[in-house]
Design a protein around this motif. Structure first.
Motif, PDB file in Angstrom:
ATOM      1  N   ARG A 117       0.826  -1.205   0.000  1.00 29.08           N
ATOM      2  CA  ARG A 117       0.000   0.000   0.000  1.00 29.08           C
ATOM      3  C   ARG A 117       0.856   1.249   0.000  1.00 29.08           C
ATOM      4  O   ARG A 117       1.989   1.241   0.468  1.00 29.08           O
ATOM      5  CB  ARG A 117      -0.892   0.029   1.245  1.00 29.08           C
ATOM      6  CG  ARG A 117      -2.283  -0.537   1.017  1.00 29.08           C
ATOM      7  CD  ARG A 117      -3.218  -0.156   2.137  1.00 29.08           C
ATOM      8  NE  ARG A 117      -2.578  -0.089   3.457  1.00 29.08           N
ATOM      9  CZ  ARG A 117      -3.191   0.375   4.538  1.00 29.08           C
ATOM     10  NH1 ARG A 117      -4.426   0.807   4.460  1.00 29.08           N
ATOM     11  NH2 ARG A 117      -2.570   0.390   5.691  1.00 29.08           N
ATOM     12  N   GLY A 118       0.274   2.348  -0.498  1.00 33.36           N
ATOM     13  CA  GLY A 118       0.962   3.617  -0.454  1.00 33.36           C
ATOM     14  C   GLY A 118       1.887   3.841  -1.627  1.00 33.36           C
ATOM     15  O   GLY A 118       1.911   3.072  -2.603  1.00 33.36           O
ATOM     16  N   CYS A 119       2.670   4.899  -1.551  1.00 38.97           N
ATOM     17  CA  CYS A 119       3.623   5.236  -2.605  1.00 38.97           C
ATOM     18  C   CYS A 119       4.806   4.277  -2.541  1.00 38.97           C
ATOM     19  O   CYS A 119       5.442   4.133  -1.494  1.00 38.97           O
ATOM     20  CB  CYS A 119       4.097   6.674  -2.426  1.00 38.97           C
ATOM     21  SG  CYS A 119       5.382   7.152  -3.610  1.00 38.97           S
TER      22      CYS A 119
ATOM     23  N   CYS B  36       2.801  12.652  -6.718  1.00 37.92           N
ATOM     24  CA  CYS B  36       3.395  12.843  -5.393  1.00 37.92           C
ATOM     25  C   CYS B  36       2.450  13.667  -4.532  1.00 37.92           C
ATOM     26  O   CYS B  36       1.818  14.623  -5.004  1.00 37.92           O
ATOM     27  CB  CYS B  36       4.753  13.552  -5.529  1.00 37.92           C
ATOM     28  SG  CYS B  36       5.600  13.809  -3.953  1.00 37.92           S
ATOM     29  N   TRP B  37       2.356  13.299  -3.250  1.00 38.27           N
ATOM     30  CA  TRP B  37       1.537  14.069  -2.313  1.00 38.27           C
ATOM     31  C   TRP B  37       2.247  15.358  -1.914  1.00 38.27           C
ATOM     32  O   TRP B  37       1.616  16.290  -1.434  1.00 38.27           O
ATOM     33  CB  TRP B  37       1.225  13.244  -1.061  1.00 38.27           C
ATOM     34  CG  TRP B  37       0.383  12.028  -1.315  1.00 38.27           C
ATOM     35  CD1 TRP B  37       0.720  10.740  -1.094  1.00 38.27           C
ATOM     36  CD2 TRP B  37      -0.953  12.000  -1.834  1.00 38.27           C
ATOM     37  NE1 TRP B  37      -0.297   9.888  -1.459  1.00 38.27           N
ATOM     38  CE2 TRP B  37      -1.347  10.647  -1.916  1.00 38.27           C
ATOM     39  CE3 TRP B  37      -1.843  12.990  -2.264  1.00 38.27           C
ATOM     40  CZ2 TRP B  37      -2.588  10.260  -2.389  1.00 38.27           C
ATOM     41  CZ3 TRP B  37      -3.095  12.593  -2.730  1.00 38.27           C
ATOM     42  CH2 TRP B  37      -3.457  11.238  -2.781  1.00 38.27           C
ATOM     43  N   LYS B  38       3.534  15.433  -2.119  1.00 32.06           N
ATOM     44  CA  LYS B  38       4.300  16.624  -1.734  1.00 32.06           C
ATOM     45  C   LYS B  38       4.716  17.363  -3.000  1.00 32.06           C
ATOM     46  O   LYS B  38       5.744  17.059  -3.600  1.00 32.06           O
ATOM     47  CB  LYS B  38       5.547  16.229  -0.936  1.00 32.06           C
ATOM     48  CG  LYS B  38       5.259  15.393   0.298  1.00 32.06           C
ATOM     49  CD  LYS B  38       4.701  16.214   1.429  1.00 32.06           C
ATOM     50  CE  LYS B  38       5.732  17.144   1.974  1.00 32.06           C
ATOM     51  NZ  LYS B  38       5.237  17.896   3.153  1.00 32.06           N
ATOM     52  N   LEU B  39       3.913  18.318  -3.423  1.00 31.46           N
ATOM     53  CA  LEU B  39       4.177  19.023  -4.668  1.00 31.46           C
ATOM     54  C   LEU B  39       4.896  20.348  -4.455  1.00 31.46           C
ATOM     55  O   LEU B  39       5.021  21.146  -5.373  1.00 31.46           O
ATOM     56  CB  LEU B  39       2.862  19.272  -5.419  1.00 31.46           C
ATOM     57  CG  LEU B  39       2.158  18.002  -5.916  1.00 31.46           C
ATOM     58  CD1 LEU B  39       0.890  18.350  -6.656  1.00 31.46           C
ATOM     59  CD2 LEU B  39       3.080  17.200  -6.803  1.00 31.46           C
TER      60      LEU B  39
ATOM     61  N   ALA C 276       8.706  11.713   2.950  1.00 35.20           N
ATOM     62  CA  ALA C 276       7.482  10.909   3.044  1.00 35.20           C
ATOM     63  C   ALA C 276       6.744  11.176   4.340  1.00 35.20           C
ATOM     64  O   ALA C 276       7.358  11.346   5.403  1.00 35.20           O
ATOM     65  CB  ALA C 276       7.834   9.429   2.920  1.00 35.20           C
ATOM     66  N   GLU C 277       5.413  11.206   4.245  1.00 33.10           N
ATOM     67  CA  GLU C 277       4.555  11.382   5.410  1.00 33.10           C
ATOM     68  C   GLU C 277       3.699  10.136   5.583  1.00 33.10           C
ATOM     69  O   GLU C 277       3.775   9.190   4.804  1.00 33.10           O
ATOM     70  CB  GLU C 277       3.665  12.616   5.217  1.00 33.10           C
ATOM     71  CG  GLU C 277       4.430  13.926   5.139  1.00 33.10           C
ATOM     72  CD  GLU C 277       3.515  15.116   4.943  1.00 33.10           C
ATOM     73  OE1 GLU C 277       2.339  14.882   4.559  1.00 33.10           O
ATOM     74  OE2 GLU C 277       3.952  16.257   5.171  1.00 33.10           O
ATOM     75  N   GLN C 278       2.855  10.153   6.603  1.00 34.56           N
ATOM     76  CA  GLN C 278       2.009   9.005   6.877  1.00 34.56           C
ATOM     77  C   GLN C 278       1.082   8.704   5.705  1.00 34.56           C
ATOM     78  O   GLN C 278       0.841   7.552   5.365  1.00 34.56           O
ATOM     79  CB  GLN C 278       1.183   9.262   8.153  1.00 34.56           C
ATOM     80  CG  GLN C 278       0.343   8.074   8.594  1.00 34.56           C
ATOM     81  CD  GLN C 278       1.199   6.863   8.983  1.00 34.56           C
ATOM     82  OE1 GLN C 278       2.387   6.992   9.276  1.00 34.56           O
ATOM     83  NE2 GLN C 278       0.592   5.690   8.967  1.00 34.56           N
TER      84      GLN C 278
ATOM     85  N   LEU D 196       0.163   5.153   3.127  1.00 33.64           N
ATOM     86  CA  LEU D 196      -1.173   4.555   3.163  1.00 33.64           C
ATOM     87  C   LEU D 196      -1.875   4.599   1.821  1.00 33.64           C
ATOM     88  O   LEU D 196      -2.714   3.748   1.532  1.00 33.64           O
ATOM     89  CB  LEU D 196      -2.045   5.280   4.210  1.00 33.64           C
ATOM     90  CG  LEU D 196      -1.561   5.191   5.658  1.00 33.64           C
ATOM     91  CD1 LEU D 196      -2.475   6.014   6.558  1.00 33.64           C
ATOM     92  CD2 LEU D 196      -1.529   3.742   6.126  1.00 33.64           C
ATOM     93  N   GLU D 197      -1.547   5.577   0.988  1.00 32.22           N
ATOM     94  CA  GLU D 197      -2.280   5.768  -0.259  1.00 32.22           C
ATOM     95  C   GLU D 197      -1.316   6.162  -1.371  1.00 32.22           C
ATOM     96  O   GLU D 197      -0.461   7.027  -1.187  1.00 32.22           O
ATOM     97  CB  GLU D 197      -3.333   6.862  -0.068  1.00 32.22           C
ATOM     98  CG  GLU D 197      -4.265   7.034  -1.248  1.00 32.22           C
ATOM     99  CD  GLU D 197      -5.340   8.081  -0.975  1.00 32.22           C
ATOM    100  OE1 GLU D 197      -6.028   8.460  -1.936  1.00 32.22           O
ATOM    101  OE2 GLU D 197      -5.468   8.517   0.187  1.00 32.22           O
TER     102      GLU D 197
END
Length: 612
Positions: free
Chosen positions: A563-565, A596-599, A574-576, A580-581
């Motif tokens: 799961r997750g990236c 990416c969740w961190k843009l 990386a964060e929580q 997870l996603e």
């Protein structure tokens, strides 16, 4: 043959074989009458000046009988070998041309037969076929067949997966022609060597069956029958048994030693020809163009997804680069686009089109030569048993219907176009006579035999020095400019892609994680993986006293993606949520997509720079 004859073992065994052949031809003519002459005054005499090995129960000279028996012994052994090798070759190569269910039956039968010792099989078939010359030959031939079939199966499988065989399949070459022209010539050497050694084994078996009384029958005689007759009086006079025994041993050693010498030479030559193979390749992204790929998946048994939802487009005349570490799915994506993924791999896509035509429903002949692929290792992509010009010309013969002479002339012209010196002479050489850079250019020439609109170059500069790399890259750029062909360049060198391509696709764990113009690669890359790849490339400003920058950890295996990236375990920001996603590929600017969740580019650059 010459290198074999230069070795002491090869030369000695060759001399013995020539002597045996000479005896088989001339002994019955020269000494046949003496061997058959009955002398009642010299029954069962021991060795003497008149009879070197003594005489038998009818007074016949055993020495001359051993010489004359050479013809029948060798003849039966070679006949059994030919039958056994032919049967083994047919059974071993049958799975390559038969339907899968029939191939499994043949393979299972061979596996069962191989489980039994050869001598046991020979005795079993000798009982079935009965005593006599015919029964002995068939028994030995049937005993040789399973082991030779297994050898043929193994060698055929080792060649069938090579790139030049896949390329022949793409050209529409049928199974039988593929076997005869591309597979068997490349396994002929080990097959011939093993057939030579099988002849020595067959000779021993022929003599053994005759010795047991179930082979050659009176009035005919071979070495085994003479040995059996001499053994009855071995305690009185060993010479009558010693003569045929020595003949059997010497002949068996001649065949086996010659085969061993040839095998040893072949092994050394194979090691000298081997070249290092590295890396992998291929992939791409965009929207509705020359090549359109949407939601491409490549899966293998066990739920292993090697390519996961890849989408991209290649426009006419565009040069797109694909980068990523080994195992990121680049090569599999290219193979899927080229329809070269074989069973048990399964390719699926919502849309997979070339020039507006669905690839899944387009035959090889309809597709023609519009799509060309340059493999990363030309030494395995070219058939080593065929000349370069012949292989390059085959494209025009199959797809354009040219005659062999016209196709060869066109092949020479294409070799000249890719700057191969003395193209006419070089076209008549074999792949091992070309350097690495020349082989790579010859591969590109093969792709240019048609009028390709898209060239997929899978690591075309692998294992080449930097000057040859530059020549190959310039050649691709020239092809693009002169023919308006699109190029999909797969490489591990992100700086090469930045210097030669219009767009770059960054792949990780089977999917695209970032796509952007190469003009913005060094200034606007926003995925932590892309930034880490750039940071790992040294430049003139790199501190030579500091350790080289690396990306910690390793890429996940296709069956290990959780799961997750997938990059989260190696990502410095990386964060929580990352664990997870898995993020989707979203547009952050015109022609720029990131998964990416961190843009926040500044945050990513600061984090990676600090890790460096």
């Amino acid at each position: 043959m010459r290198p074999v004859l230069r070795s002491p073992v090869g030369a000695a065994s060759a001399v013995l074989l020539c002597l045996l052949v000479a005896l088989a031809v001339f002994a019955p003519i020269l000494w046949g009458d003496r061997a058959a002459a009955i002398d009642t005054d010299a029954l069962q005499q021991g060795p003497s000046s008149a009879h070197l090995l003594g005489t038998d129960q009818l007074g016949r000279d055993i020495f001359y009988r051993v010489l004359v028996a050479t013809r029948l012994t060798l003849g039966l052994a070679l006949l059994a070998t030919v039958i056994g090798v032919t049967g083994g070759l047919l059974l071993g190569s049958a799975p390559s041309v038969l339907p899968r269910w029939a191939a499994r039956i043949v393979t299972s039968a061979v596996n069962i037969a191989v489980a039994f010792p050869g001598l046991l099989l020979a005795l079993f078939f000798a009982v079935i076929f009965g005593t006599g010359t015919v029964g002995a030959v068939l028994a030995i031939a049937f005993a040789i067949t399973p082991s030779f079939a297994r050898l043929t199966q193994t060698l055929t499988a080792s060649v069938s997966g090579r790139d030049f065989v896949k390329a022949a399949r793409v050209c529409g070459v049928g199974r039988f022609r593929l076997l005869v022209r591309h597979v068997l010539p490349n396994i002929a050497e080990p097959l011939v060597i093993n057939a030579t050694m099988a002849a020595g084994t067959a000779l021993m078996a022929v003599a053994g069956l005759s010795f047991l009384g179930i082979g050659v029958q009176a009035p005919s005689y071979d070495w085994g029958r003479l040995l059996g007759e001499g053994l009855n009086r071995i305690y009185l006079s060993p010479a009558p048994a010693l003569g045929p025994a020595i003949a059997v041993v010497v002949a068996g050693l001649a065949f086996n030693l010659f085969g061993e010498a040839a095998a040893s030479l072949a092994g050394r030559r194979q090691q000298q020809r081997q070249e290092p193979v590295t890396h992998e390749s291929v992939v791409d992204t965009s929207a509705g163009g020359l090549l359109t790929v949407r939601n491409l998946h490549v899966t293998f048994p066990g739920g292993v997804r090697a390519v996961r939802g890849v989408s991209f487009t290649v426009q006419d005349g565009e040069m797109v680069g694909v980068v990523g570490e080994s195992g990121s799915g680049k090569s599999l994506t290219a193979l899927a686009v080229s329809r070269l993924v074989e069973h048990p791999g399964v390719v699926s896509a919502d849309r997979l089109e070339f020039n507006g035509t669905p690839l899944a429903r387009t035959s090889d002949r309809e597709l023609g030569t519009g799509l060309a692929m340059v493999f990363q290792d030309p030494m395995t992509s070219f058939n080593p048993a065929l000349r370069i010009g012949r292989q390059v010309a085959e494209v025009s013969e199959v797809h354009q219907g040219l005659s062999r002479r016209a196709a060869f002339a066109k092949a020479v012209d294409r070799l000249r176009a890719v700057r191969i010196p003395e193209a006419d002479r070089r076209a008549r050489q074999y792949p091992h006579e070309f350097s690495g850079g020349m082989r790579q250019r010859a591969m590109i020439a093969m792709g240019l035999m048609g009028e390709p609109r898209l060239v997929i170059a899978d690591e075309p500069t692998t294992a080449l020095d930097v000057t040859v790399q530059r020549e190959v890259l310039r050649l691709l750029a020239r092809i693009r400019a002169e023919r308006s062909a699109a190029v999909l360049l797969i490489s591990h060198d992100i700086t090469v892609v930045a210097q030669t391509c219009d767009r770059v696709l960054v792949m990780y764990a089977g999917r695209i994680v970032e796509e952007l113009p190469t003009s913005e690669l060094f200034t606007s890359a926003r995925h932590p993986y892309t930034t880490a790849l750039l940071a790992a490339v040294p430049d003139l400003d790199t501190d030579r006293d500091a350790p080289l920058a690396v990306i910690p950890g390793r890429p996940p295996e296709p069956g290990e993606i959780a799961r997750g990236c997938p990059f989260a375990p190696r990502c410095p920001v990386a964060e929580q949520k990352c664990r997870l996603e898995e993020p989707s590929l979203v547009s952050v600017d015109e022609g720029h997509q990131v998964a990416c969740w961190k843009l926040d580019a500044e945050l990513v650059e600061a984090a990676v720079g600090g890790a460096r």
